[in-house]
Design a protein around this motif. Structure first.
Motif, PDB file in Angstrom:
ATOM      1  N   GLY A 222      70.998 -12.586  53.618  1.00  0.00           N
ATOM      2  CA  GLY A 222      69.985 -13.201  52.755  1.00  0.00           C
ATOM      3  C   GLY A 222      69.704 -12.357  51.531  1.00  0.00           C
ATOM      4  N   ILE A 223      69.647 -11.064  51.692  1.00  0.00           N
ATOM      5  CA  ILE A 223      69.415 -10.168  50.561  1.00  0.00           C
ATOM      6  C   ILE A 223      70.590 -10.229  49.594  1.00  0.00           C
ATOM      7  CG2 ILE A 223      69.232  -7.734  49.893  1.00  0.00           C
ATOM      8  CD1 ILE A 223      67.535  -7.304  52.416  1.00  0.00           C
TER       9      ILE A 223
ATOM     10  N   GLN B  82      65.515  -8.039  42.985  1.00  0.00           N
ATOM     11  CA  GLN B  82      65.819  -6.947  42.074  1.00  0.00           C
ATOM     12  C   GLN B  82      65.121  -5.659  42.449  1.00  0.00           C
ATOM     13  OE1 GLN B  82      64.845  -8.488  38.230  1.00  0.00           O
ATOM     14  NE2 GLN B  82      66.539  -9.920  38.250  1.00  0.00           N
ATOM     15  N   GLY B  83      64.397  -5.657  43.514  1.00  0.00           N
ATOM     16  CA  GLY B  83      63.708  -4.447  43.929  1.00  0.00           C
ATOM     17  C   GLY B  83      62.352  -4.309  43.255  1.00  0.00           C
ATOM     18  N   ARG B  84      61.711  -3.221  43.527  1.00  0.00           N
ATOM     19  CA  ARG B  84      60.370  -2.966  43.015  1.00  0.00           C
ATOM     20  C   ARG B  84      60.430  -2.538  41.560  1.00  0.00           C
ATOM     21  NH1 ARG B  84      56.673   2.064  44.794  1.00  0.00           N
ATOM     22  NH2 ARG B  84      54.829   1.491  43.626  1.00  0.00           N
ATOM     23  N   LYS B  85      59.464  -2.979  40.780  1.00  0.00           N
ATOM     24  CA  LYS B  85      59.381  -2.571  39.390  1.00  0.00           C
ATOM     25  C   LYS B  85      58.908  -1.125  39.308  1.00  0.00           C
ATOM     26  CE  LYS B  85      58.330  -7.163  37.657  1.00  0.00           C
ATOM     27  NZ  LYS B  85      59.559  -7.578  37.115  1.00  0.00           N
ATOM     28  N   ALA B  86      59.342  -0.434  38.282  1.00  0.00           N
ATOM     29  CA  ALA B  86      58.978   0.971  38.109  1.00  0.00           C
ATOM     30  C   ALA B  86      57.472   1.097  37.913  1.00  0.00           C
ATOM     31  CB  ALA B  86      59.716   1.562  36.921  1.00  0.00           C
ATOM     32  N   SER B  87      56.882   2.072  38.571  1.00  0.00           N
ATOM     33  CA  SER B  87      55.439   2.266  38.469  1.00  0.00           C
ATOM     34  C   SER B  87      55.083   3.344  37.449  1.00  0.00           C
ATOM     35  CB  SER B  87      54.853   2.630  39.834  1.00  0.00           C
ATOM     36  OG  SER B  87      55.423   3.834  40.298  1.00  0.00           O
ATOM     37  N   ILE B  88      56.096   3.989  36.866  1.00  0.00           N
ATOM     38  CA  ILE B  88      55.843   5.026  35.869  1.00  0.00           C
ATOM     39  C   ILE B  88      56.607   4.699  34.594  1.00  0.00           C
ATOM     40  CG2 ILE B  88      55.449   6.860  37.564  1.00  0.00           C
ATOM     41  CD1 ILE B  88      58.333   7.787  37.020  1.00  0.00           C
ATOM     42  N   ASP B  89      56.135   5.238  33.511  1.00  0.00           N
ATOM     43  CA  ASP B  89      56.792   5.045  32.225  1.00  0.00           C
ATOM     44  C   ASP B  89      57.779   6.190  32.018  1.00  0.00           C
ATOM     45  OD1 ASP B  89      57.456   4.293  29.665  1.00  0.00           O
ATOM     46  OD2 ASP B  89      55.637   5.086  28.758  1.00  0.00           O
TER      47      ASP B  89
END
Length: 56
Positions: free
Chosen positions: A20-21, A31-38
């Protein structure tokens, strides 16, 4: 005997999940987790001479 069946079912479940993935990635949905840092900000701080622990 029950342990054998549960292990078999766990393996089947894992295979279905990975399939499924893979399908979702092929469609561009997973697409996975979005970046939490710049990253640009981190690079700028590193260029100023800050250590990794201070940046964190």
């Amino acid at each position: 005997m029950f342990g054998l069946f549960t292990e078999f079912e766990t393996n089947l479940r894992r295979e279905r999940q990975l399939e499924g993935i893979a399908e979702a990635k092929a469609r561009g949905v997973y697409q996975g987790r979005k970046a939490s840092i710049d990253t640009a900000n981190v690079k700028a701080l590193k260029a100023k001479g800050m250590e990794a622990s201070a940046i964190a």
